[in-house]
Design a protein around this motif. Structure first.
Motif, short mmCIF file in Angstrom:
data_model
loop_
_atom_site.label_atom_id
_atom_site.label_comp_id
_atom_site.label_asym_id
_atom_site.label_seq_id
_atom_site.Cartn_x
_atom_site.Cartn_y
_atom_site.Cartn_z
N GLU A 1 0.82 -1.20 0.00
CA GLU A 1 0.00 0.00 0.00
C GLU A 1 0.86 1.26 0.00
N SER A 2 0.22 2.38 -0.28
CA SER A 2 0.91 3.66 -0.24
C SER A 2 1.47 3.87 1.18
N GLY A 3 2.72 4.29 1.24
CA GLY A 3 3.35 4.51 2.54
C GLY A 3 4.04 3.28 3.11
N ALA A 4 4.01 2.17 2.38
CA ALA A 4 4.58 0.91 2.89
C ALA A 4 6.10 0.91 2.90
N LYS B 1 7.98 1.38 -0.23
CA LYS B 1 8.48 0.90 -1.53
C LYS B 1 9.49 1.86 -2.15
N SER B 2 9.13 3.16 -2.20
CA SER B 2 10.06 4.13 -2.81
C SER B 2 11.35 4.22 -2.00
N THR B 3 11.20 4.22 -0.68
CA THR B 3 12.37 4.30 0.19
C THR B 3 13.31 3.13 -0.09
N LEU C 1 13.84 1.53 -2.86
CA LEU C 1 14.63 1.75 -4.08
C LEU C 1 15.63 2.90 -3.91
N GLU C 2 15.24 3.92 -3.13
CA GLU C 2 16.16 5.05 -2.93
C GLU C 2 17.41 4.64 -2.14
N LEU C 3 17.30 3.55 -1.38
CA LEU C 3 18.47 3.05 -0.65
C LEU C 3 19.47 2.39 -1.59
N PHE D 1 11.75 7.55 -11.98
CA PHE D 1 10.93 7.92 -10.84
C PHE D 1 9.48 8.06 -11.27
N GLN D 2 8.61 8.09 -10.29
CA GLN D 2 7.20 8.32 -10.58
C GLN D 2 7.04 9.68 -11.24
N GLY D 3 6.28 9.74 -12.33
CA GLY D 3 6.08 11.02 -13.00
C GLY D 3 7.11 11.33 -14.06
N CYS E 1 12.28 1.13 -11.32
CA CYS E 1 11.13 1.90 -11.81
C CYS E 1 10.09 2.03 -10.73
N ASP E 2 9.59 3.25 -10.57
CA ASP E 2 8.53 3.51 -9.59
C ASP E 2 7.21 3.74 -10.32
N GLU E 3 6.30 2.80 -10.19
CA GLU E 3 4.95 2.89 -10.77
C GLU E 3 4.96 3.30 -12.25
P1 ADP Z 1 4.51 6.83 -3.50
O1 ADP Z 1 3.90 6.58 -2.18
O2 ADP Z 1 3.50 6.79 -4.59
O3 ADP Z 1 5.72 6.03 -3.78
P2 ADP Z 1 5.21 9.30 -2.31
O4 ADP Z 1 4.43 10.51 -2.66
O5 ADP Z 1 4.98 8.61 -1.02
O6 ADP Z 1 5.04 8.33 -3.53
O7 ADP Z 1 6.75 9.62 -2.36
C1 ADP Z 1 7.32 10.28 -3.44
C2 ADP Z 1 8.66 10.84 -3.00
O8 ADP Z 1 8.49 11.73 -1.89
C3 ADP Z 1 9.62 9.77 -2.53
O9 ADP Z 1 10.89 10.14 -3.03
C4 ADP Z 1 9.60 9.83 -1.02
O10 ADP Z 1 10.85 9.48 -0.45
C5 ADP Z 1 9.28 11.30 -0.78
N1 ADP Z 1 8.46 11.43 0.42
C6 ADP Z 1 7.42 10.68 0.77
N2 ADP Z 1 6.92 11.07 1.95
C7 ADP Z 1 7.65 12.13 2.34
C8 ADP Z 1 7.63 12.97 3.47
N3 ADP Z 1 6.76 12.82 4.46
N4 ADP Z 1 8.53 13.98 3.54
C9 ADP Z 1 9.43 14.13 2.57
N5 ADP Z 1 9.51 13.36 1.48
C10 ADP Z 1 8.62 12.37 1.36
#
Ligand code: ADP
Ligand code: ADP
Length: 240
Positions: A41-44, A46-48, A50-52, A90-92, A172-174
């Protein structure tokens, strides 16, 4: 064998001890040559996750290694070299709106040259761009601007830009969110071709289980920062 290994990785943002971490004690490998789906789910987290991998974020605890090297030990030059070998969408997508498709795709090669990586001649750059545009099926769009493209085409330009340096790993993000079924198929074909024809290892974040079924070998399910399970996928393929 593992191209990327997360070992006991916890990532906490900020210094509040109360907050739940974005990732908690994640141990996971991305195998060489696989397409790994990352779902949840969103906030789980996932992006973090990959960023690591390319050192945009660093773990609070635990280690992330790429090709056996702990990403946290790399200096600036080491990080640059690492990022040269990792294509990211990245997304977008974030294309330069005032540059043509060709120039958007060529950008990493120009930066490479500037940053002391592989110095390709102009002709080599042009050939590499032509080849990868053909690979993603957008040769006919080379001189167009991003605003003139469909969402699926923009996504494929992002993939071409990520792949033009022939990275070992593609993140790839989404890539298919907000695309319809037929353009989703085009994007997925590029991802599976990246593995089949360019030999890339691919990790793809998606909320779409059909994407997982179409192209992934395995999927990792994250739930509130924890790795819930990693399951094998009986792939249905993109040609069905
Ligand atoms: P998704 O959930 O669809 O992957 P997010 O909008 O959560 O996309 O995250 C997009 C980017 O914003 C990511 O690079 C993430 O690390 C960053 N991000 C997400 N939440 C926060 C936050 N609370 N503060 C700063 N950056 C954030
Ligand atoms: P997902 O990609 O699965 O939607 P993210 O990795 O974007 O999840 O985010 C996981 C958690 O970490 C979320 O609670 C998000 O708000 C938080 N987060 C992500 N990036 C940052 C950031 N740069 N700064 C602060 N919090 C962040």
């Amino acid at each position: 064998t593992a191209l990327v290994e997360f070992r006991g990785v916890t990532k906490r943002f900020g210094d509040g001890a109360d907050g739940t971490p974005a990732l908690e004690d994640v141990t996971l490998s991305i195998h060489r040559g696989e397409i790994l789906g990352i779902v949840g789910e969103s906030g789980a987290g996932k992006s973090t996750l990959l960023e690591l991998v390319n050192g945009l974020q660093h773990p609070t605890h635990g280690t992330v290694t790429v090709d056996g090297t702990d990403v946290a030990t790399l200096d600036r030059a080491g990080l640059r070299a690492l990022r040269r070998d990792i294509g990211v969408v990245f997304q977008g997508v974030h294309l330069l709106s005032n540059s043509t498709v060709r120039d958007n795709v060529r950008l990493p090669l120009r930066l490479d040259r500037r940053d002391g990586g592989q110095a390709r001649s102009r002709k080599q750059q042009r050939d590499a761009v032509d080849e990868i545009l053909s690979f993603v099926g957008l040769s006919h769009r080379a001189d167009h601007f991003p605003a003139q493209l469909s969402g699926g085409e923009r996504q494929r330009v992002g993939l071409a830009r990520a792949l033009v340096s022939r990275p070992a790993l593609l993140l790839c993000d989404e890539p298919t969110s907000s695309l319809d079924a037929s353009t989703t198929g085009d994007v997925l074909r590029v991802l599976s071709d990246a593995r089949e024809k360019l030999g890339a290892t691919v990790a793809v974040i998606t909320h779409d289980l059909d994407v997982v079924k179409a192209i992934c070998d395995r999927a990792a399910l994250l739930e509130k920062g924890r790795l819930r399970e990693v399951f094998p996928v009986a792939s249905t393929g993109t040609r069905s």
